[in-house]
Structures are given as C-alpha cells and as structure tokens.
Design an enzyme around this catalytic site. Sequence first.
Site, PDB file in Angstrom:
ATOM      1  N   GLY A  26      50.102  -9.489  31.077  1.00  8.05           N
ATOM      2  CA  GLY A  26      49.547  -9.320  32.422  1.00  8.05           C
ATOM      3  C   GLY A  26      49.699  -7.869  32.848  1.00  8.05           C
ATOM      4  CB  VAL A  34      58.000 -16.757  23.111  1.00  9.41           C
ATOM      5  CG1 VAL A  34      59.371 -16.340  22.593  1.00  9.41           C
ATOM      6  CG2 VAL A  34      57.009 -15.611  23.009  1.00  9.41           C
ATOM      7  CB  ALA A  64      56.078  -8.804  32.223  1.00 11.61           C
ATOM      8  NE  ARG A  88      57.320  -9.562  41.620  1.00 10.18           N
ATOM      9  CZ  ARG A  88      58.562  -9.083  41.586  1.00 10.18           C
ATOM     10  NH1 ARG A  88      59.105  -8.712  40.430  1.00 10.18           N
ATOM     11  NH2 ARG A  88      59.268  -8.947  42.693  1.00 10.18           N
ATOM     12  CG  HIS A 107      25.602  16.290  38.196  1.00  5.12           C
ATOM     13  ND1 HIS A 107      25.787  15.396  37.156  1.00  5.12           N
ATOM     14  CD2 HIS A 107      25.331  17.495  37.622  1.00  5.12           C
ATOM     15  CE1 HIS A 107      25.616  16.033  36.005  1.00  5.12           C
ATOM     16  NE2 HIS A 107      25.342  17.311  36.256  1.00  5.12           N
TER      17      HIS A 107
HETATM   18  P1  FAD Z   1      58.537  -7.184  48.509  1.00  3.73           P
HETATM   19  O1  FAD Z   1      58.076  -5.821  48.219  1.00  3.73           O
HETATM   20  O2  FAD Z   1      59.052  -8.000  47.380  1.00  3.73           O
HETATM   21  O3  FAD Z   1      59.683  -7.026  49.611  1.00  3.73           O
HETATM   22  C1  FAD Z   1      60.422  -8.105  50.071  1.00  3.73           C
HETATM   23  C2  FAD Z   1      61.740  -7.588  50.608  1.00  3.73           C
HETATM   24  O4  FAD Z   1      62.369  -8.644  51.308  1.00  3.73           O
HETATM   25  C3  FAD Z   1      62.719  -7.163  49.517  1.00  3.73           C
HETATM   26  O5  FAD Z   1      63.317  -5.939  49.867  1.00  3.73           O
HETATM   27  C4  FAD Z   1      63.759  -8.285  49.513  1.00  3.73           C
HETATM   28  O6  FAD Z   1      65.053  -7.826  49.137  1.00  3.73           O
HETATM   29  C5  FAD Z   1      63.737  -8.699  50.959  1.00  3.73           C
HETATM   30  N1  FAD Z   1      64.170 -10.074  51.203  1.00  3.73           N
HETATM   31  C6  FAD Z   1      63.790 -11.199  50.548  1.00  3.73           C
HETATM   32  N2  FAD Z   1      64.354 -12.286  51.090  1.00  3.73           N
HETATM   33  C7  FAD Z   1      65.120 -11.821  52.118  1.00  3.73           C
HETATM   34  C8  FAD Z   1      65.961 -12.456  53.058  1.00  3.73           C
HETATM   35  N3  FAD Z   1      66.092 -13.794  53.091  1.00  3.73           N
HETATM   36  N4  FAD Z   1      66.625 -11.676  53.951  1.00  3.73           N
HETATM   37  C9  FAD Z   1      66.456 -10.324  53.949  1.00  3.73           C
HETATM   38  N5  FAD Z   1      65.673  -9.682  53.080  1.00  3.73           N
HETATM   39  C10 FAD Z   1      65.016 -10.424  52.183  1.00  3.73           C
HETATM   40  N6  FAD Z   1      51.376  -3.964  43.562  1.00  3.73           N
HETATM   41  C11 FAD Z   1      50.355  -3.110  43.785  1.00  3.73           C
HETATM   42  O7  FAD Z   1      49.563  -3.341  44.708  1.00  3.73           O
HETATM   43  N7  FAD Z   1      50.180  -1.995  43.014  1.00  3.73           N
HETATM   44  C12 FAD Z   1      51.024  -1.693  41.994  1.00  3.73           C
HETATM   45  O8  FAD Z   1      50.834  -0.685  41.312  1.00  3.73           O
HETATM   46  C13 FAD Z   1      52.097  -2.570  41.732  1.00  3.73           C
HETATM   47  N8  FAD Z   1      52.972  -2.312  40.728  1.00  3.73           N
HETATM   48  C14 FAD Z   1      54.030  -3.151  40.525  1.00  3.73           C
HETATM   49  C15 FAD Z   1      54.902  -2.872  39.474  1.00  3.73           C
HETATM   50  C16 FAD Z   1      55.987  -3.704  39.232  1.00  3.73           C
HETATM   51  C17 FAD Z   1      56.939  -3.392  38.098  1.00  3.73           C
HETATM   52  C18 FAD Z   1      56.202  -4.833  40.071  1.00  3.73           C
HETATM   53  C19 FAD Z   1      57.392  -5.723  39.860  1.00  3.73           C
HETATM   54  C20 FAD Z   1      55.330  -5.123  41.108  1.00  3.73           C
HETATM   55  C21 FAD Z   1      54.231  -4.285  41.337  1.00  3.73           C
HETATM   56  N9  FAD Z   1      53.312  -4.552  42.357  1.00  3.73           N
HETATM   57  C22 FAD Z   1      52.244  -3.708  42.560  1.00  3.73           C
HETATM   58  C23 FAD Z   1      53.443  -5.720  43.239  1.00  3.73           C
HETATM   59  C24 FAD Z   1      54.059  -5.279  44.594  1.00  3.73           C
HETATM   60  O9  FAD Z   1      55.308  -4.683  44.343  1.00  3.73           O
HETATM   61  C25 FAD Z   1      54.200  -6.482  45.505  1.00  3.73           C
HETATM   62  O10 FAD Z   1      52.958  -7.132  45.645  1.00  3.73           O
HETATM   63  C26 FAD Z   1      54.689  -6.037  46.881  1.00  3.73           C
HETATM   64  O11 FAD Z   1      55.915  -5.368  46.787  1.00  3.73           O
HETATM   65  C27 FAD Z   1      54.816  -7.236  47.803  1.00  3.73           C
HETATM   66  O12 FAD Z   1      55.252  -6.806  49.046  1.00  3.73           O
HETATM   67  P2  FAD Z   1      56.086  -7.762  50.011  1.00  3.73           P
HETATM   68  O13 FAD Z   1      56.372  -6.948  51.227  1.00  3.73           O
HETATM   69  O14 FAD Z   1      55.407  -9.047  50.155  1.00  3.73           O
HETATM   70  O15 FAD Z   1      57.445  -8.074  49.231  1.00  3.73           O
HETATM   71  P1  NAD Z   2      50.899 -11.532  35.563  1.00  2.00           P
HETATM   72  O1  NAD Z   2      50.628 -12.807  36.244  1.00  2.00           O
HETATM   73  O2  NAD Z   2      50.021 -10.367  35.829  1.00  2.00           O
HETATM   74  O3  NAD Z   2      50.873 -11.740  33.985  1.00  2.00           O
HETATM   75  C1  NAD Z   2      51.720 -12.642  33.344  1.00  2.00           C
HETATM   76  C2  NAD Z   2      51.156 -12.926  31.961  1.00  2.00           C
HETATM   77  O4  NAD Z   2      52.130 -13.637  31.235  1.00  2.00           O
HETATM   78  C3  NAD Z   2      49.889 -13.780  32.000  1.00  2.00           C
HETATM   79  O5  NAD Z   2      48.911 -13.217  31.165  1.00  2.00           O
HETATM   80  C4  NAD Z   2      50.375 -15.135  31.483  1.00  2.00           C
HETATM   81  O6  NAD Z   2      49.379 -15.850  30.796  1.00  2.00           O
HETATM   82  C5  NAD Z   2      51.491 -14.717  30.571  1.00  2.00           C
HETATM   83  N1  NAD Z   2      52.525 -15.730  30.346  1.00  2.00           N
HETATM   84  C6  NAD Z   2      53.048 -16.585  31.253  1.00  2.00           C
HETATM   85  N2  NAD Z   2      54.007 -17.342  30.666  1.00  2.00           N
HETATM   86  C7  NAD Z   2      54.085 -16.943  29.371  1.00  2.00           C
HETATM   87  C8  NAD Z   2      54.884 -17.320  28.261  1.00  2.00           C
HETATM   88  N3  NAD Z   2      55.816 -18.270  28.375  1.00  2.00           N
HETATM   89  N4  NAD Z   2      54.700 -16.694  27.079  1.00  2.00           N
HETATM   90  C9  NAD Z   2      53.758 -15.710  26.960  1.00  2.00           C
HETATM   91  N5  NAD Z   2      52.965 -15.310  27.982  1.00  2.00           N
HETATM   92  C10 NAD Z   2      53.136 -15.916  29.170  1.00  2.00           C
HETATM   93  O7  NAD Z   2      52.439 -11.209  35.893  1.00  2.00           O
HETATM   94  P2  NAD Z   2      53.301  -9.894  35.721  1.00  2.00           P
HETATM   95  O8  NAD Z   2      52.730  -8.978  34.728  1.00  2.00           O
HETATM   96  O9  NAD Z   2      54.703 -10.376  35.567  1.00  2.00           O
HETATM   97  O10 NAD Z   2      53.172  -9.228  37.133  1.00  2.00           O
HETATM   98  C11 NAD Z   2      53.464  -9.983  38.309  1.00  2.00           C
HETATM   99  C12 NAD Z   2      52.581  -9.587  39.424  1.00  2.00           C
HETATM  100  O11 NAD Z   2      52.996  -8.326  39.971  1.00  2.00           O
HETATM  101  C13 NAD Z   2      51.129  -9.342  39.045  1.00  2.00           C
HETATM  102  O12 NAD Z   2      50.378 -10.522  38.953  1.00  2.00           O
HETATM  103  C14 NAD Z   2      50.657  -8.502  40.175  1.00  2.00           C
HETATM  104  O13 NAD Z   2      50.337  -9.336  41.248  1.00  2.00           O
HETATM  105  C15 NAD Z   2      51.873  -7.661  40.487  1.00  2.00           C
HETATM  106  N6  NAD Z   2      51.723  -6.323  39.853  1.00  2.00           N
HETATM  107  C16 NAD Z   2      50.661  -5.572  40.195  1.00  2.00           C
HETATM  108  C17 NAD Z   2      50.498  -4.329  39.611  1.00  2.00           C
HETATM  109  C18 NAD Z   2      49.302  -3.515  39.976  1.00  2.00           C
HETATM  110  O14 NAD Z   2      48.678  -3.815  40.978  1.00  2.00           O
HETATM  111  N7  NAD Z   2      48.952  -2.486  39.214  1.00  2.00           N
HETATM  112  C19 NAD Z   2      51.396  -3.870  38.664  1.00  2.00           C
HETATM  113  C20 NAD Z   2      52.455  -4.694  38.321  1.00  2.00           C
HETATM  114  C21 NAD Z   2      52.616  -5.922  38.937  1.00  2.00           C
END
Ligand code: FAD
Ligand code: NAD
Length: 477
Positions: A193, A248, A279, A282, A454
């Site tokens: 993903g 897996v 990965a 989530r 362009h």
């Molecule tokens: P979050 O950012 O998860 O924030 C939630 C916060 O709430 C956290 O700080 C947590 O500690 C806190 N919290 C939770 N429960 C409680 C509680 N009960 N009390 C107090 N605090 C609490 N999205 C993109 O659009 N572009 C990207 O390039 C991108 N790259 C990503 C790369 C990675 C490696 C990952 C993991 C995610 C990526 N995402 C990306 C997804 C993006 O990070 C999330 O969609 C986004 O952070 C969601 O925002 P949110 O505010 O809903 O939650």
């Molecule tokens: P994802 O949903 O993008 O991809 C997960 C992948 O794992 C899927 O292709 C699924 O078929 C596969 N999978 C699930 N279970 C499996 C298993 N048991 N064995 C092998 N493959 C399996 O999830 P992610 O990569 O963990 O990222 C989580 C989310 O975070 C994304 O969906 C996205 O919403 C957000 N995110 C966004 C960005 C961005 O916007 N550039 C970057 C990183 C993360």
Amino acid sequence: MSEQFDVVVIGAGPGGYVAAIRAAQLGLKTACVDAFIGKDGKPALGGTCLNIGCIPSKALLDSSKQFHNLTHSFKDHGISADNARIDVPAMIARKDKIVKQFTGGIAMLFKGVKGNPVTAIAGFATLKPGKVISIKGHDGKSAEISAKHVIIAAGSQPIELPFAKFDNKLILDNAGGLDVTEVPKRLGVIGSGVIGLEMGSVWRRLGSEVTILEALPDFLAAADADISKAAAREFKKQGLDIKLGAKVSKAEIKGNEVHLIYSDASGEKSLVVDKLLVAVGRKAATAGLLAEGTGVKLDDRGRIVVDAHCATGVEGVWAIGDCVRGPMLAHKASEEGIAVAELIAGLPGHVNLDTVPWVIYTEPEIAWVGKTEAECKAADIPYKVGSFPFAAIGRAVAMNEPAGLVKVIAHAETDRILGLHMCGANVSEMIHEGVVAMEFNGSADDLARICHAHPTLSEAVHEAALAVDKRAIHKSN
Ligand code: FAD
Ligand code: NAD
C-alpha cells in the site's frame, strides 16, 4: 468545579489541531488534549502526520531521492560524483529537526490566535457522558474538564499482525520504519500500500534489496488500472521486488534476521530479511477513548459512526479524521476539522469526500481524484477516456522524467470530469487542477480550452483532456 470550554478537541493531529485553531479564530473558548510523546520524551503536538507520518516520511523520501539522483541520474546530465556515500544518522537527524520545527510550530499557532489562544493539555482523554472529559496526565495525575462541544480527532494506529509482533528493532511499525539507523541489506515489507511503497522506495534508493509481499493479486487496486500498471513498470525497473498474492503465515526472529514463510499461487516459500516493515493498514485509535454511556457508536472496524457532517448523533459530540469513515489522509482530516468548527459556530461547513485527492510520493509520483475506470464500470456510469504520456512532453524529457501518464475520465454524455489520474514527476502538485475543475463541475472540454503554460508538465493534463474527444495535438488519437 471542572473548567468549562466551548470546544474541547481530543487529539492534536492535522484534524484536531486545525479544528482547535479554527474554533478559537471563531471566538470559541477552546482546549486541545493530546497524548502523544515525541522522540525526546516530551509531549508533542501534530499527531501521526507531523511526528511519525506525512512530514518525516517525506523528509526521508527527499533525502533518498537526492542520493539516488546523485548515484544514478546525474551522469545523464554530464555531472559525475565519485564515492558518493549516505550518512543515515545524519539523514535521520535532519528528519527529526524538521519534525521538531513543525510540531513546535503548532504550539506557537495555538498561542497566536488573536485574543483567544488555544489551551493545550498533555494527557490521555476519555469522554464521559455529559461531555465531561477525563484527562490522565503523563505524571499520572487525573483532571476533568467539560465542554459544550467535543470534537474527537483521535486518529489511527498501525495494524499489527498476530504472527509479526512489533519490536521496532527487527519488526517495524510505521514509526519504527522512520528510524532505521543503517541501510538494511535486505528489507522485507508486508503490504504494497501507500506506506509499503513509500518506505520501500526510501530504502531501495539507498541500496537495500527490498521485497514487498502483498496479499492481494492486483497491484495498487485503489488506483486506476492504467496508472497502477505504469507505476508497477517503473518500480520493477528500480528493483523493488513486489510479490503479489503472497500470504505471509510466519515471521520469526532468529538472531539478527527475520525468517518469513509465505505462500503464493506456486506454493509455500521462505524469505530471510534483516528488517521487516509491516504496513498492512491502520485502525481507528478508539481504545480507552469512550467511557460507558456516552452514546457514541463504533462501526465493525472500530471507527466512530458519524453522518455527512461529522456529527455522532450525540448532541454536541463530533468526530473527524482517521477515526471516522473516509480516506485516512491528513488533508481530509484538516478539512473536516475546519468544517466542524464552522458548524459549531453556526456557519455552513461541509467536506466533499468525492474530491479528496490521493497522492503517493514514490518516483514517479502517483496522484488521483475522483472515480477510476473500474468504479465507473461498476456504477454503470457511461464514460470516455483521454490519456497522454509524459514521454511526449518536452519539459518532462528535458527534466529526464519521461515516465508515466495523465488520464482524464469524463461522463460520456455530459463531458463532466469524473476522475483525473496521474503517474509522473511532480503530479502531487498537478493533481489540484483536477480537484478545482471537479469542485466547479468542470468538463473535459473546460480543461482542454484552458491555456496551459509551455513548457510545463501540466501540458499533459491539457493534452489528456483534448484526447477525451480525440483531438490531442502531440500524439495520434
Ligand atoms: P492523527 O494524526 O493520528 O492524530 C491523532 C492524535 O490524537 C495523536 O497525537 C494521538 O496521540 C492523539 N490521541 C489519540 N487518542 C487520544 C486520546 N484518547 N486522548 C488524547 N490524545 C489522543 N496522509 C497524507 O495525507 N499524506 C501523507 O503523505 C501521509 N503520509 C503518511 C505516512 C505515514 C508513515 C503514516 C503512518 C501516515 C501518513 N499519512 C499521510 C496519514 C496521516 O498521517 C493521517 O491521515 C493523519 O495524521 C490523520 O490525522 P488525524 O488528526 O485524524 O489523526
Ligand atoms: P494501505 O491500506 O495503503 O495498504 C495496506 C496494504 O497491505 C494493502 O495493499 C493490503 O492489501 C495489504 N495487506 C493487508 N493485509 C496483508 C497481509 N496480511 N499480508 C500482505 N499484505 C496485506 O495501508 P498502509 O500502507 O499501512 O497505510 C495506511 C494508511 O495511511 C493509508 O491507507 C493512507 O490512508 C495513509 N497514508 C497515506 C500516505 C499518503 O497520502 N501519501 C502515505 C502513507 C500512509
């Protein structure tokens, strides 16, 4: 008596902190509670996105891209650099510095709302009936506050596989994947993903042998099939070994290695790696969030149930971002935060989930908005398609970035744009042309009649729009 706020936001990610700032701007007395602890052991605002998601992953993608260009493509420009080396701890330290700059910046933004600063509270919040929020501080002490409105923005957490428990030494979650301090010789990734592809690209560019095991038979099924196909071709050239239909069943740590067993169409196989990144998606972070009797409902995936306006159905309780339905994207969370703050203040507020853009920051980048061809077919929507390759765009070739294409999908009868799909250099920026066009109910002909500068990469959008009616200029239709 507990302190009363107009708005209490639970979570300070891009959903929560944006909602809190907007609510405060609108004159509402606002607090934002967040439990996150940064790498330095101190509370850090910004949630997943700023601390362990979007920003740090893009910092590493950029560092690794510079290294890869230096070692692979600069020679095409006549630039040579012998003995190029990567200092991984320096790369990680740069990433940490950027994270600190932005998470610290939110504390400043909270203080800076004119005449009405947001109160930041560090600790874990539990919502109780009557919009009372109980907060367990990091010092173990508990406190209670109450609010007229509560916005839940608790975000999400990585899904753990039962046979591959995270230790963040050899078996890494999303956060662990951002803190590897030397280039692993062999990196295994479960899940092709967004995270698997982005982080797999980082380490492949730095020299790791990367094997990605994906359970589904189709590659990047969420994207349009033509885009997935073009991207897969480029990833293969880069040496990313993506195994589809690979299930897996075992991941065992033996010394400094992880031994995997998986099966695909041709039977059971084994793989040994030095690090394993899991990965596989989530899940909403709702554990411990809701006390008995709040009335807030969860769906079968543990997400908070909300309507089209992020209302939970309990008066004054709202939920936004990753912990509710819709794509798990930072910009979607932020837009929902703004909409809810405005609704609370009596203004109109709504997020159109149909025009939320997706971007995957690989090389080439992948971006889309709206429907894929497969989705149009499944919904019985008559459509027509125009596409154009970057290989025929002068700027792309001059930049040494000829890979990929742009594809416009329009309604067969009304010509209204249904989707824009891209794979290529800088498409993360170009996708917004499609978002704007779709928000304004634009047609393919509208895009085709707009004068594009362009030479630019955006000319591919222009040509793809022209191609919808078979009148592209720089290719035969
Ligand atoms: P979050 O950012 O998860 O924030 C939630 C916060 O709430 C956290 O700080 C947590 O500690 C806190 N919290 C939770 N429960 C409680 C509680 N009960 N009390 C107090 N605090 C609490 N999205 C993109 O659009 N572009 C990207 O390039 C991108 N790259 C990503 C790369 C990675 C490696 C990952 C993991 C995610 C990526 N995402 C990306 C997804 C993006 O990070 C999330 O969609 C986004 O952070 C969601 O925002 P949110 O505010 O809903 O939650
Ligand atoms: P994802 O949903 O993008 O991809 C997960 C992948 O794992 C899927 O292709 C699924 O078929 C596969 N999978 C699930 N279970 C499996 C298993 N048991 N064995 C092998 N493959 C399996 O999830 P992610 O990569 O963990 O990222 C989580 C989310 O975070 C994304 O969906 C996205 O919403 C957000 N995110 C966004 C960005 C961005 O916007 N550039 C970057 C990183 C993360």
